[in-house]
Write an enzyme that holds these catalytic residues in place. Sequence first.
Site, mmCIF file in Angstrom:
data_model
loop_
_atom_site.group_PDB
_atom_site.id
_atom_site.type_symbol
_atom_site.label_atom_id
_atom_site.label_comp_id
_atom_site.label_asym_id
_atom_site.label_seq_id
_atom_site.Cartn_x
_atom_site.Cartn_y
_atom_site.Cartn_z
ATOM 1 N N CYS A 223 43.483 25.282 22.950
ATOM 2 C CA CYS A 223 44.373 26.059 22.848
ATOM 3 C C CYS A 223 43.858 27.019 21.589
ATOM 4 O O CYS A 223 43.513 26.756 20.709
ATOM 5 C CB CYS A 223 45.804 25.676 22.458
ATOM 6 S SG CYS A 223 46.884 26.759 21.800
ATOM 7 N N CYS A 226 46.691 26.628 18.495
ATOM 8 C CA CYS A 226 46.626 25.503 17.746
ATOM 9 C C CYS A 226 45.421 24.543 17.853
ATOM 10 O O CYS A 226 45.432 23.602 17.019
ATOM 11 C CB CYS A 226 47.920 24.684 17.680
ATOM 12 S SG CYS A 226 48.154 24.137 19.423
ATOM 13 N N CYS A 239 50.061 24.080 26.878
ATOM 14 C CA CYS A 239 49.494 23.744 25.602
ATOM 15 C C CYS A 239 50.258 22.138 25.246
ATOM 16 O O CYS A 239 51.332 22.199 24.944
ATOM 17 C CB CYS A 239 49.305 24.530 24.310
ATOM 18 S SG CYS A 239 48.832 23.831 22.894
ATOM 19 N N CYS A 242 51.760 23.257 21.084
ATOM 20 C CA CYS A 242 52.591 24.274 20.665
ATOM 21 C C CYS A 242 53.215 25.140 22.066
ATOM 22 O O CYS A 242 52.911 24.554 22.713
ATOM 23 C CB CYS A 242 51.622 25.349 19.903
ATOM 24 S SG CYS A 242 50.445 26.449 20.878
ATOM 25 N N ASP A 358 18.780 31.666 29.072
ATOM 26 C CA ASP A 358 19.062 30.401 29.237
ATOM 27 C C ASP A 358 19.569 30.237 30.737
ATOM 28 O O ASP A 358 20.736 31.039 31.147
ATOM 29 C CB ASP A 358 20.093 29.852 28.179
ATOM 30 C CG ASP A 358 20.073 28.392 28.383
ATOM 31 O OD1 ASP A 358 20.066 27.891 29.266
ATOM 32 O OD2 ASP A 358 20.478 27.808 27.215
HETATM 33 ZN ZN LIG Z 1 48.540 25.366 21.074
#
Ligand SMILES: [Zn+2]
Length: 434
Positions: A223, A226, A239, A242, A358
Amino acid sequence: MPISRVRWSGNLARVTDAKMPLRAKVASSVSRTAAALSRAAGRGDGSVIGGWLGLKIDPELLAHLSAGRAIALISGTNGKTTTTRLAAAAVGVLGRVATNSFGANMPTGHTSALAKAGSTPYAVLEVDEHYLAQVIEATDPHVVALLNLSRDQLDRAKEVAMMAQLWRAALARHPDIRVVANADDPMVVWAATPPASHDQRITPPHVTWFSAGQRWHDDSWVCPECGSTIQRSGEQWWCTGCPLRRPEPQWTVDDEGVVDPTGAWYKVKLQLPGKVNVGNAATALAVAAEFGVRPFDAVPRLGDVTSVAGRYAQVVREGRTVRLLLAKNPASWLEAFDMADEAPTLLSINARDPDGLDTSWLFDVDFAPLRGRLVLITGDRAYDLAVRLEINDVPFQYVRTFDEAVRAVPPGRLEVIANYTAFQDIRAELDRVN
Ligand SMILES: [Zn+2]
């Protein structure tokens, strides 16, 4: 000199050279001339050099050229060139639209596109995701569309979260901009939501959410608000730490068509392949709707779009119908497999500067959808691709050149999927098909 802002208010705004300061007029004219000279000299479409010169003469030229136009900016990692092309076609219902149709998506390209177009009431501009904040400041857009954020090259992986942060800050400074954003991409949802509204279930009034059927999820398990894990179930995501979660999209894709916010379904018949492009069409219709364009009027125009800067272009070579698909990062490889027909397929990989040096990202792509097709490989890094296909259990055959590939397949269709510079090489071999 301060730039007079004429915010678009639903009337056709008029922009004329006469309103521009002298320096801007000179800069605009030099920009057009330089681009035309460059085109005449056979050096591409000249938009970068033209815009560069114009901005040298007047650093505010992009702002001057934007004043009085109703502008949509389209940004994201994938799909922006095609979505821009489709949105320009859709907004075209209302009048003339300036657009950077050759994918020159930095301020030099925007400057050049607007100078070249002359006075138009509308502009739809593709914007490189790194430049979105800067271009918002310069062009004062009516709408900004945020498509997705995924890593473009492995060495840029950390940039996804940083980019979301930059987008969010830029939009927070301009709360009057209409935002059309992808509900399926947690990074985009977070970027489109003002920092003040902690509860993402309440959609800010100026944001319209769309769902275009995004398949790639690997860049957004954490997330951005958070740092907790993001969980997914079906098309939903949320999430675990949160309130950030998937908002309810107003525009969706369903059964080869697009559903608008009223629930009306429109059959979208495109000349561009794959479900991915129906998703791009949904986004384009959502953008156009912000200018007052009805899907009913715009849908037929989307069907007129054939190829986009050489992508999806078809050419016939020695009895084979060759189609070019560009795939530049893991997310767009999955999309290319979706767009390609069940037919012999040539994969070409380079690892020059614009591609990223890469190639370990090859291991993030599941090539299994190619099993059962005749697969040919070529390009500077064909060996890396060979190793990947071997492990993925996809039989293949190496060819040295594009011509050898054409001769190695039976008459009929040949799909070509290539990353950026490999795509350019093949396009050059096909004499810049368009
Ligand atoms: Zn979150």
